[in-house]
Design a protein around this motif. Structure first.
Motif, PDB file in Angstrom:
ATOM      1  N   ARG A  46      -4.333   3.976  -8.378  1.00 11.30           N
ATOM      2  CA  ARG A  46      -3.748   3.489  -7.126  1.00 11.30           C
ATOM      3  C   ARG A  46      -4.341   2.125  -6.772  1.00 11.30           C
ATOM      4  O   ARG A  46      -3.632   1.205  -6.388  1.00 11.30           O
ATOM      5  CB  ARG A  46      -3.970   4.476  -5.979  1.00 11.30           C
ATOM      6  CG  ARG A  46      -3.232   4.057  -4.719  1.00 11.30           C
ATOM      7  CD  ARG A  46      -3.474   4.964  -3.516  1.00 11.30           C
ATOM      8  NE  ARG A  46      -3.248   6.363  -3.744  1.00 11.30           N
ATOM      9  CZ  ARG A  46      -4.215   7.278  -3.944  1.00 11.30           C
ATOM     10  NH1 ARG A  46      -5.466   6.958  -3.952  1.00 11.30           N
ATOM     11  NH2 ARG A  46      -3.937   8.538  -4.109  1.00 11.30           N
ATOM     12  N   ASP A  47      -5.649   2.005  -6.925  1.00 14.61           N
ATOM     13  CA  ASP A  47      -6.308   0.724  -6.653  1.00 14.61           C
ATOM     14  C   ASP A  47      -5.825  -0.358  -7.624  1.00 14.61           C
ATOM     15  O   ASP A  47      -5.612  -1.499  -7.234  1.00 14.61           O
ATOM     16  CB  ASP A  47      -7.825   0.864  -6.735  1.00 14.61           C
ATOM     17  CG  ASP A  47      -8.411   1.674  -5.591  1.00 14.61           C
ATOM     18  OD1 ASP A  47      -7.694   1.912  -4.594  1.00 14.61           O
ATOM     19  OD2 ASP A  47      -9.579   2.096  -5.707  1.00 14.61           O
ATOM     20  N   SER A  48      -5.668   0.003  -8.897  1.00 20.59           N
ATOM     21  CA  SER A  48      -5.237  -0.970  -9.903  1.00 20.59           C
ATOM     22  C   SER A  48      -3.835  -1.501  -9.635  1.00 20.59           C
ATOM     23  O   SER A  48      -3.528  -2.645  -9.971  1.00 20.59           O
ATOM     24  CB  SER A  48      -5.276  -0.336 -11.300  1.00 20.59           C
ATOM     25  OG  SER A  48      -6.585   0.042 -11.640  1.00 20.59           O
ATOM     26  N   PHE A  49      -2.976  -0.673  -9.050  1.00 20.48           N
ATOM     27  CA  PHE A  49      -1.597  -1.063  -8.795  1.00 20.48           C
ATOM     28  C   PHE A  49      -1.303  -1.180  -7.297  1.00 20.48           C
ATOM     29  O   PHE A  49      -0.164  -1.012  -6.863  1.00 20.48           O
ATOM     30  CB  PHE A  49      -0.637  -0.049  -9.435  1.00 20.48           C
ATOM     31  CG  PHE A  49      -0.698  -0.043 -10.932  1.00 20.48           C
ATOM     32  CD1 PHE A  49      -0.059  -1.037 -11.669  1.00 20.48           C
ATOM     33  CD2 PHE A  49      -1.402   0.937 -11.602  1.00 20.48           C
ATOM     34  CE1 PHE A  49      -0.118  -1.038 -13.052  1.00 20.48           C
ATOM     35  CE2 PHE A  49      -1.468   0.946 -12.989  1.00 20.48           C
ATOM     36  CZ  PHE A  49      -0.827  -0.047 -13.716  1.00 20.48           C
ATOM     37  N   ALA A  50      -2.318  -1.475  -6.515  1.00 23.57           N
ATOM     38  CA  ALA A  50      -2.156  -1.533  -5.052  1.00 23.57           C
ATOM     39  C   ALA A  50      -1.061  -2.506  -4.641  1.00 23.57           C
ATOM     40  O   ALA A  50      -0.282  -2.219  -3.721  1.00 23.57           O
ATOM     41  CB  ALA A  50      -3.470  -1.898  -4.389  1.00 23.57           C
ATOM     42  N   LYS A  51      -0.948  -3.618  -5.303  1.00 23.61           N
ATOM     43  CA  LYS A  51       0.076  -4.597  -4.949  1.00 23.61           C
ATOM     44  C   LYS A  51       1.475  -4.015  -5.181  1.00 23.61           C
ATOM     45  O   LYS A  51       2.394  -4.262  -4.406  1.00 23.61           O
ATOM     46  CB  LYS A  51      -0.117  -5.875  -5.758  1.00 23.61           C
ATOM     47  CG  LYS A  51       0.755  -7.008  -5.266  1.00 23.61           C
ATOM     48  CD  LYS A  51       0.375  -8.389  -5.758  1.00 23.61           C
ATOM     49  CE  LYS A  51       0.247  -8.501  -7.251  1.00 23.61           C
ATOM     50  NZ  LYS A  51       0.147  -9.903  -7.713  1.00 23.61           N
ATOM     51  N   ASP A  52       1.641  -3.215  -6.225  1.00 28.47           N
ATOM     52  CA  ASP A  52       2.937  -2.606  -6.543  1.00 28.47           C
ATOM     53  C   ASP A  52       3.240  -1.392  -5.670  1.00 28.47           C
ATOM     54  O   ASP A  52       4.372  -1.194  -5.234  1.00 28.47           O
ATOM     55  CB  ASP A  52       2.980  -2.187  -8.012  1.00 28.47           C
ATOM     56  CG  ASP A  52       2.788  -3.360  -8.949  1.00 28.47           C
ATOM     57  OD1 ASP A  52       3.517  -4.365  -8.792  1.00 28.47           O
ATOM     58  OD2 ASP A  52       1.888  -3.287  -9.812  1.00 28.47           O
ATOM     59  N   PHE A  53       2.223  -0.542  -5.435  1.00 28.81           N
ATOM     60  CA  PHE A  53       2.422   0.702  -4.688  1.00 28.81           C
ATOM     61  C   PHE A  53       2.413   0.490  -3.176  1.00 28.81           C
ATOM     62  O   PHE A  53       3.048   1.237  -2.440  1.00 28.81           O
ATOM     63  CB  PHE A  53       1.359   1.742  -5.039  1.00 28.81           C
ATOM     64  CG  PHE A  53       1.388   2.214  -6.472  1.00 28.81           C
ATOM     65  CD1 PHE A  53       2.528   2.125  -7.247  1.00 28.81           C
ATOM     66  CD2 PHE A  53       0.257   2.771  -7.032  1.00 28.81           C
ATOM     67  CE1 PHE A  53       2.554   2.571  -8.555  1.00 28.81           C
ATOM     68  CE2 PHE A  53       0.261   3.232  -8.345  1.00 28.81           C
ATOM     69  CZ  PHE A  53       1.413   3.124  -9.110  1.00 28.81           C
ATOM     70  N   GLY A  54       1.623  -0.476  -2.704  1.00 32.86           N
ATOM     71  CA  GLY A  54       1.509  -0.716  -1.269  1.00 32.86           C
ATOM     72  C   GLY A  54       0.891   0.434  -0.503  1.00 32.86           C
ATOM     73  O   GLY A  54       1.388   0.812   0.560  1.00 32.86           O
ATOM     74  N   PRO A  55      -0.202   1.001  -0.990  1.00 27.94           N
ATOM     75  CA  PRO A  55      -0.805   2.136  -0.262  1.00 27.94           C
ATOM     76  C   PRO A  55      -1.410   1.683   1.066  1.00 27.94           C
ATOM     77  O   PRO A  55      -1.748   0.516   1.251  1.00 27.94           O
ATOM     78  CB  PRO A  55      -1.900   2.612  -1.220  1.00 27.94           C
ATOM     79  CG  PRO A  55      -2.288   1.391  -1.970  1.00 27.94           C
ATOM     80  CD  PRO A  55      -1.007   0.597  -2.138  1.00 27.94           C
ATOM     81  N   SER A  56      -1.524   2.627   1.972  1.00 32.25           N
ATOM     82  CA  SER A  56      -2.181   2.369   3.248  1.00 32.25           C
ATOM     83  C   SER A  56      -3.088   3.553   3.560  1.00 32.25           C
ATOM     84  O   SER A  56      -2.903   4.638   3.050  1.00 32.25           O
ATOM     85  CB  SER A  56      -1.161   2.161   4.365  1.00 32.25           C
ATOM     86  OG  SER A  56      -0.412   3.336   4.558  1.00 32.25           O
ATOM     87  N   THR A  57      -4.053   3.295   4.408  1.00 33.22           N
ATOM     88  CA  THR A  57      -5.018   4.325   4.775  1.00 33.22           C
ATOM     89  C   THR A  57      -5.126   4.404   6.285  1.00 33.22           C
ATOM     90  O   THR A  57      -5.195   3.371   6.954  1.00 33.22           O
ATOM     91  CB  THR A  57      -6.407   3.996   4.197  1.00 33.22           C
ATOM     92  OG1 THR A  57      -6.297   3.853   2.787  1.00 33.22           O
ATOM     93  CG2 THR A  57      -7.405   5.079   4.517  1.00 33.22           C
ATOM     94  N   ASP A  58      -5.109   5.616   6.819  1.00 33.01           N
ATOM     95  CA  ASP A  58      -5.371   5.861   8.233  1.00 33.01           C
ATOM     96  C   ASP A  58      -6.629   6.717   8.314  1.00 33.01           C
ATOM     97  O   ASP A  58      -6.757   7.693   7.578  1.00 33.01           O
ATOM     98  CB  ASP A  58      -4.219   6.618   8.900  1.00 33.01           C
ATOM     99  CG  ASP A  58      -2.961   5.785   9.018  1.00 33.01           C
ATOM    100  OD1 ASP A  58      -3.075   4.557   9.158  1.00 33.01           O
ATOM    101  OD2 ASP A  58      -1.859   6.361   8.967  1.00 33.01           O
ATOM    102  N   THR A  59      -7.516   6.365   9.204  1.00 31.44           N
ATOM    103  CA  THR A  59      -8.714   7.165   9.410  1.00 31.44           C
ATOM    104  C   THR A  59      -8.460   8.113  10.571  1.00 31.44           C
ATOM    105  O   THR A  59      -8.216   7.675  11.691  1.00 31.44           O
ATOM    106  CB  THR A  59      -9.928   6.263   9.705  1.00 31.44           C
ATOM    107  OG1 THR A  59     -10.085   5.354   8.608  1.00 31.44           O
ATOM    108  CG2 THR A  59     -11.185   7.090   9.874  1.00 31.44           C
ATOM    109  N   ALA A  60      -8.500   9.406  10.274  1.00 32.55           N
ATOM    110  CA  ALA A  60      -8.246  10.422  11.295  1.00 32.55           C
ATOM    111  C   ALA A  60      -9.521  10.674  12.103  1.00 32.55           C
ATOM    112  O   ALA A  60     -10.635  10.449  11.622  1.00 32.55           O
ATOM    113  CB  ALA A  60      -7.784  11.712  10.642  1.00 32.55           C
TER     114      ALA A  60
END
Length: 155
Positions: free
Chosen positions: A32-46
């Motif tokens: 996921r980190d390697s393809f972050a630009k392609d996947f566009g992941p996001s993180t929310d801290t609960a």
């Protein structure tokens, strides 16, 4: 077709010859980190607070229970982990957690009093993922209880 499970991948280059790759390697995913630009992941801290327990009480499947207390709302989810044990998680928002005094709980020591097991014999039921039902008996004081003799002593 070449199916592989529980296989460690050190670099995305190792996957170059595959047509389809399904990855389930958690929140710190190399891919996921390697393809972050392609996947566009996001993180929310609960902000939810939780405690995770193990028990010999056998849940029949994934079970959800929501309970409004004088301190606020609690959510419990439990499920079997093997033939003899289940796990259950008690979760609340930070305000409810503090109001119930759980922020002062000493995690290095077990609770001093016995905790009651859920009962499968009553009025208030929650649906589980497997479409089965799990019921809890609600006492006049608003707690949950089990039939006499079903106390679980902390270990």
């Amino acid at each position: 077709m070449d199916l592989r499970f529980e296989t460690t991948v050190s670099s995305p280059a190792e996957l170059a010859d595959y047509d389809l790759v399904v990855v389930a390697d958690g929140s710190n995913s190399l891919l996921r980190d390697s393809f972050a630009k392609d996947f566009g992941p996001s993180t929310d801290t609960a902000t939810a607070k939780f405690v995770w327990f193990g028990t010999t009480y056998m849940f029949e499947g994934l079970t959800f229970v929501y309970k409004q207390s004088e301190h606020g709302a609690f959510a419990v989810h439990g499920y079997p982990v093997d033939e003899e044990k289940s796990t259950f998680i008690v979760e609340a928002d930070p305000e409810t957690w503090r109001a119930a005094g759980l922020d002062e709980f000493d995690v290095s020591r077990p609770p001093a009093r016995a905790m009651r097991r859920p009962s499968a014999t009553s009025q208030s039921c929650s649906r589980t993922r497997s479409a089965a039902h799990r019921c809890w008996r609600t006492t006049p004081g608003g707690g949950t209880s089990a039939p006499a003799g079903e106390l679980v002593e902390p270990t």
